[in-house]
Design a protein around this motif. Structure first.
Motif, PDB file in Angstrom:
ATOM      1  N   MET A  64       0.850  -1.181   0.000  1.00 50.68           N
ATOM      2  CA  MET A  64       0.000   0.000   0.000  1.00 50.68           C
ATOM      3  C   MET A  64       0.890   1.236   0.000  1.00 50.68           C
ATOM      4  N   GLU A  65       0.807   2.031  -1.061  1.00 49.09           N
ATOM      5  CA  GLU A  65       1.662   3.205  -1.206  1.00 49.09           C
ATOM      6  C   GLU A  65       0.996   4.426  -0.576  1.00 49.09           C
ATOM      7  N   PRO A  66       1.640   5.026   0.427  1.00 50.97           N
ATOM      8  CA  PRO A  66       0.987   6.096   1.192  1.00 50.97           C
ATOM      9  C   PRO A  66       0.677   7.343   0.375  1.00 50.97           C
ATOM     10  N   CYS A  67       1.471   7.636  -0.645  1.00 47.66           N
ATOM     11  CA  CYS A  67       1.219   8.846  -1.434  1.00 47.66           C
ATOM     12  C   CYS A  67      -0.007   8.703  -2.320  1.00 47.66           C
ATOM     13  N   TYR A  68      -0.255   7.461  -2.786  1.00 45.28           N
ATOM     14  CA  TYR A  68      -1.321   7.256  -3.761  1.00 45.28           C
ATOM     15  C   TYR A  68      -2.555   6.593  -3.160  1.00 45.28           C
ATOM     16  N   GLY A  69      -2.389   5.987  -1.986  1.00 45.32           N
ATOM     17  CA  GLY A  69      -3.532   5.360  -1.343  1.00 45.32           C
ATOM     18  C   GLY A  69      -4.019   4.115  -2.048  1.00 45.32           C
ATOM     19  N   VAL A  70      -3.165   3.480  -2.850  1.00 45.56           N
ATOM     20  CA  VAL A  70      -3.529   2.261  -3.571  1.00 45.56           C
ATOM     21  C   VAL A  70      -2.365   1.271  -3.478  1.00 45.56           C
ATOM     22  N   GLU A  71      -2.672  -0.006  -3.733  1.00 44.08           N
ATOM     23  CA  GLU A  71      -1.648  -1.038  -3.691  1.00 44.08           C
ATOM     24  C   GLU A  71      -0.927  -1.159  -5.025  1.00 44.08           C
ATOM     25  N   PHE A  72       0.379  -1.375  -4.951  1.00 44.07           N
ATOM     26  CA  PHE A  72       1.200  -1.640  -6.128  1.00 44.07           C
ATOM     27  C   PHE A  72       1.870  -3.005  -5.967  1.00 44.07           C
ATOM     28  N   PRO A  73       2.073  -3.729  -7.077  1.00 48.15           N
ATOM     29  CA  PRO A  73       2.897  -4.936  -7.001  1.00 48.15           C
ATOM     30  C   PRO A  73       4.351  -4.531  -6.841  1.00 48.15           C
ATOM     31  N   VAL A  74       5.050  -5.177  -5.909  1.00 42.81           N
ATOM     32  CA  VAL A  74       6.420  -4.760  -5.610  1.00 42.81           C
ATOM     33  C   VAL A  74       7.365  -5.959  -5.596  1.00 42.81           C
ATOM     34  N   ILE A  75       8.628  -5.670  -5.893  1.00 44.13           N
ATOM     35  CA  ILE A  75       9.712  -6.639  -5.833  1.00 44.13           C
ATOM     36  C   ILE A  75      10.796  -6.053  -4.940  1.00 44.13           C
ATOM     37  N   TYR A  76      11.155  -6.741  -3.873  1.00 48.53           N
ATOM     38  CA  TYR A  76      12.203  -6.241  -2.975  1.00 48.53           C
ATOM     39  C   TYR A  76      13.567  -6.367  -3.654  1.00 48.53           C
ATOM     40  N   PHE A 197       6.998   1.792 -25.657  1.00 49.14           N
ATOM     41  CA  PHE A 197       7.809   3.001 -25.545  1.00 49.14           C
ATOM     42  C   PHE A 197       8.148   3.264 -24.080  1.00 49.14           C
ATOM     43  N   VAL A 198       9.401   3.659 -23.852  1.00 47.91           N
ATOM     44  CA  VAL A 198       9.866   3.909 -22.498  1.00 47.91           C
ATOM     45  C   VAL A 198      10.469   5.303 -22.415  1.00 47.91           C
ATOM     46  N   ASP A 199      10.018   6.066 -21.446  1.00 49.31           N
ATOM     47  CA  ASP A 199      10.633   7.365 -21.148  1.00 49.31           C
ATOM     48  C   ASP A 199      12.062   7.094 -20.690  1.00 49.31           C
ATOM     49  N   ASP A 200      13.033   7.786 -21.282  1.00 51.37           N
ATOM     50  CA  ASP A 200      14.428   7.535 -20.921  1.00 51.37           C
ATOM     51  C   ASP A 200      14.910   8.409 -19.774  1.00 51.37           C
ATOM     52  N   ARG A 201      13.966   9.036 -19.060  1.00 57.24           N
ATOM     53  CA  ARG A 201      14.316   9.865 -17.910  1.00 57.24           C
ATOM     54  C   ARG A 201      13.787   9.219 -16.630  1.00 57.24           C
ATOM     55  N   PRO A 202      14.567   9.199 -15.556  1.00 54.82           N
ATOM     56  CA  PRO A 202      14.030   8.727 -14.273  1.00 54.82           C
ATOM     57  C   PRO A 202      13.042   9.742 -13.714  1.00 54.82           C
ATOM     58  N   HIS A 203      12.149   9.285 -12.856  1.00 55.26           N
ATOM     59  CA  HIS A 203      11.169  10.179 -12.247  1.00 55.26           C
ATOM     60  C   HIS A 203      11.227  10.035 -10.731  1.00 55.26           C
ATOM     61  N   PRO A 204      11.029  11.121 -10.003  1.00 56.87           N
ATOM     62  CA  PRO A 204      11.092  11.036  -8.540  1.00 56.87           C
ATOM     63  C   PRO A 204       9.908  10.255  -7.989  1.00 56.87           C
ATOM     64  N   TYR A 205      10.170   9.478  -6.975  1.00 53.93           N
ATOM     65  CA  TYR A 205       9.113   8.736  -6.304  1.00 53.93           C
ATOM     66  C   TYR A 205       8.278   9.677  -5.451  1.00 53.93           C
ATOM     67  N   CYS A 206       6.980   9.446  -5.443  1.00 52.63           N
ATOM     68  CA  CYS A 206       6.058  10.162  -4.554  1.00 52.63           C
ATOM     69  C   CYS A 206       6.063  11.670  -4.817  1.00 52.63           C
ATOM     70  N   ARG A 207       5.952  12.028  -6.098  1.00 54.24           N
ATOM     71  CA  ARG A 207       5.894  13.447  -6.452  1.00 54.24           C
ATOM     72  C   ARG A 207       4.608  14.082  -5.932  1.00 54.24           C
ATOM     73  N   ASP A 208       3.513  13.324  -5.959  1.00 51.15           N
ATOM     74  CA  ASP A 208       2.204  13.836  -5.564  1.00 51.15           C
ATOM     75  C   ASP A 208       1.640  13.028  -4.398  1.00 51.15           C
TER      76      ASP A 208
END
Length: 291
Positions: A64-76, A197-208
């Motif tokens: 459960m991601e606190p910024c988005y309030g929804v669950e994401f599939p994750v890999i440690y 297609f893949v954006d070739d720029r990284p994006h910050p986590y939890c922007r919103d």
């Protein structure tokens, strides 16, 4: 980044799904596990069909991601044994360091593609392809994506995709035909192909920070650029209000590209005072219909 692959310590294969990953883990999913009897050199698909509704039933870890309030599939990250880059494997394929049965078809297909930074994904990336495996290619960067969409003519249509998507997403065939784009999936020399297609720029986590509101269905004028082709797709809708559209369902990416009139169903969210309609919520399937 999105479309990168990995193997975990249990020998499973999976894929990353965003360019914005938290410290300690990745947003991604497991796709293949070794059974010894699978079509892919002994591997079978865990995730047999795409779509958020199928992924949420997949037997893997969710957070459960606190910024988005929804669950994401994750890999440690601590569970990852090997990081597999689409660009590296593509280079090995075109130099014949990595030999595949689809080489002749791939080289002929590439003659039709503008000069771009490319990668290969799917079972070929993982090295578990069979003789009839699809050719799944990745194009990196905004300009390359725009150049490709403006020049690639495609092969033959893939009617299987239309039928399977209609069934998988419970959408009318006429709606799915409006989503189909021969530039991103088709059949060439009897081999199925796809381009993503893949954006070739990284994006910050939890922007919103986002708050879920209610289910909505809105009709209006859409504007989408290369960001609608990436994953997740991002476009803008002008209706009674101005909305940012965010789709986690890849089947809608080309429908969100360029200017057109559409009907969109999804979940309205407030994200740092922006009005967002999310397509791909686990509770609301949502759709994009080109009018």
């Amino acid at each position: 980044m999105d479309k990168d692959a990995f193997s975990d310590k249990d020998g499973n294969f999976g894929f990353v799904i965003t360019n914005q990953n938290p410290p300690g883990y990745l947003f991604g999913y497991i796709k293949y596990t070794f059974t010894g009897t699978g079509l892919w050199k002994g591997y079978d698909r865990i995730l047999k069909y795409y779509g958020v509704h199928n992924l949420m039933r997949s037997p893997q870890t969710f957070s459960m991601e606190p910024c988005y309030g929804v669950e994401f599939p994750v890999i440690y990250r601590s569970q990852i044994r090997r990081h597999i880059l689409p660009e590296d494997v593509f280079e090995k394929v075109i130099t014949n360091e990595k030999k595949i049965n689809q080489s002749d078809t791939l080289f002929s297909l590439l003659d039709k593609v503008p000069n771009s930074r490319l990668g290969v994904t799917g079972s070929i990336l993982l090295g578990i392809q069979h003789e009839r495996s699809d050719i799944d290619l990745v194009i990196y960067g905004c300009k390359a994506a725009e150049d490709f969409m403006g020049s690639f003519k495609g092969g033959q249509p893939d009617p299987d995709w239309i039928a399977e998507t209609s069934k998988n997403y419970s959408l009318d065939v006429s709606v799915v035909k409006g989503l189909y784009d021969i530039r991103t999936r088709g059949v060439y020399r009897s081999i199925k192909y796809s381009f993503s297609f893949v954006d070739d720029r990284p994006h910050p986590y939890c922007r919103d920070v986002c708050e879920v509101k209610e289910e909505v269905e809105v009709e209006g004028e859409l504007e989408g650029d290369c960001n609608s082709l990436f994953y997740p797709s991002i476009a803008y809708l002008y209706a009674r209000d101005f909305y940012e559209i965010v789709s986690w369902e890849g089947i809608f990416s080309t429908a969100l590209y360029k200017s057109k009139r559409v009907r969109i169903k999804g979940v309205r969210m407030e994200c740092s005072k922006r009005q967002v309609i999310l397509i791909g919520d686990r509770r609301t399937r949502g759709f994009v219909q080109v009018l």
